[in-house]
Design a protein around this motif. Structure first.
Motif, PDB file in Angstrom:
ATOM      1  N   ARG A  10       0.835  -1.213   0.000  1.00  0.00           N
ATOM      2  CA  ARG A  10       0.000   0.000   0.000  1.00  0.00           C
ATOM      3  C   ARG A  10       0.866   1.257   0.000  1.00  0.00           C
ATOM      4  O   ARG A  10       0.544   2.247  -0.680  1.00  0.00           O
ATOM      5  N   ARG A  11       1.947   1.229   0.748  1.00  0.00           N
ATOM      6  CA  ARG A  11       2.829   2.405   0.775  1.00  0.00           C
ATOM      7  C   ARG A  11       3.486   2.646  -0.582  1.00  0.00           C
ATOM      8  O   ARG A  11       3.691   3.793  -0.991  1.00  0.00           O
ATOM      9  N   ALA A  23       1.123   4.438  -2.853  1.00  0.00           N
ATOM     10  CA  ALA A  23       1.069   5.865  -2.556  1.00  0.00           C
ATOM     11  C   ALA A  23       2.298   6.584  -3.103  1.00  0.00           C
ATOM     12  O   ALA A  23       2.209   7.715  -3.595  1.00  0.00           O
TER      13      ALA A  23
END
Length: 313
Positions: free
Chosen positions: A57-58, A61
């Motif tokens: 998920r990071r 981003a």
């Protein structure tokens, strides 16, 4: 048919190649011996330790805005001159040559499908992330779903996941993990890499394991780096091309038949295209390197046809 033993035997036929370029297919993807094994194992050990739901998920981003660089497809291919894939047990030469080898193998077998030739050239361009400062374990290698227990055919599964924190989680360590049965690979969070990972949201279960997240109007699912980059830049390629780019590194699925509990009808319909591509991605590797200068005008023409101009990466 499921095969769980290494080295990895082919489930599909080897394409025709020149005699000097041919190699016994059982010698490809050998993860038990060979001069590059220590390097390959070290890369997968890091990958299988640190590729978690939170990490992926990071990375979405970080790279989801396509603000890393502006360049053409051919400039990206040229960048791969400086990259040797540390997860590959078969070759020890720059990835740009592998791109042309794959593309030319497809061109010989499928002369009428120029879009397929271009997919061969494009398929590993996401590895430019390794030249943007990313460690190779976060870019190269086979992909696998995070948020559920790794299945049998994941490379080095039995000796590289011991320190992965997700496997201590009571939900993430189960066969389905955070997903609904047959949610579709587009809704599965794959390990971060040069293909990236598939959408996450609609196929995920909430903390109680009851309702799938995304069913209440959550934001649209983000998608993998290379796939999203192609969509963002409006590549004029057929759906099969995008699907191949998305899942060609998901060997446990397309090669060994694992993760069937996550697949839907679309995945099964597209599987033959991924398997056909895999023949050329794998079996065209050879120490006999292509004449890139001679091939470049043909592939520049395909780039101009399907993905012209300066692109956002």
């Amino acid at each position: 048919m499921k095969v769980a033993a290494d080295p990895d035997p082919s489930l599909v036929s080897q394409p025709d190649m020149e005699p000097e370029a041919a190699k016994d297919k059982d010698s490809f993807r050998n993860y038990t011996s060979g001069p590059l094994l220590d390097r390959v194992f070290a890369t997968y050990k890091l990958m299988h330790t640190w590729q978690t739901v939170d990490f992926v998920r990071r990375k979405h981003a970080q790279f989801g805005g396509f603000s890393y660089k502006r360049m053409t497809v051919m400039e990206a291919v040229d960048m791969l001159d400086g990259l040797v894939d540390e997860s590959d047990p078969d070759v020890d030469f720059p990835n740009s040559f592998h791109a042309f080898q794959t593309a030319e193998g497809i061109r010989k077998a499928h002369p009428d499908k120029d879009w397929f030739h271009l997919v061969g050239l494009l398929h590993d361009l996401g590895k430019v992330l390794a030249l943007a400062g990313e460690p190779q374990w976060a870019v190269v290698g086979d992909t696998f779903p995070v948020g559920c227990r790794p299945q049998a055919s994941v490379v080095f599964r039995d000796c590289t996941f011991q320190d992965n924190p997700d496997l201590q989680d009571p939900l993430y360590s189960t066969e389905l993990g955070m997903y609904q049965p047959h949610c579709g690979l587009e809704n599965v969070l794959m390990s971060w890499g040069h293909d990236g990972e598939a959408g996450w949201g609609r196929g995920r279960r909430g903390p109680s394991g009851a309702a799938p997240l995304g069913a209440r109007g959550d934001p649209p699912s983000p998608t993998e780096y290379m796939y999203r980059m192609m969509k963002f830049n409006k590549f004029a390629l057929p759906p099969e091309a995008f699907y191949i780019i998305r899942f060609h590194s998901f060997y446990p699925w397309h090669k060994f038949g694992d993760y069937q509990q996550l697949c839907n009808e679309q995945d099964l319909a597209m599987l033959p295209w991924v398997q056909e591509f895999n023949k050329f991605d794998l079996y065209t590797k050879s120490s006999s390197l292509p004449d890139v200068a001679a091939l470049r005008p043909y592939y520049q023409g395909l780039v101009d046809k399907y993905c012209p101009g300066i692109l956002c990466w």
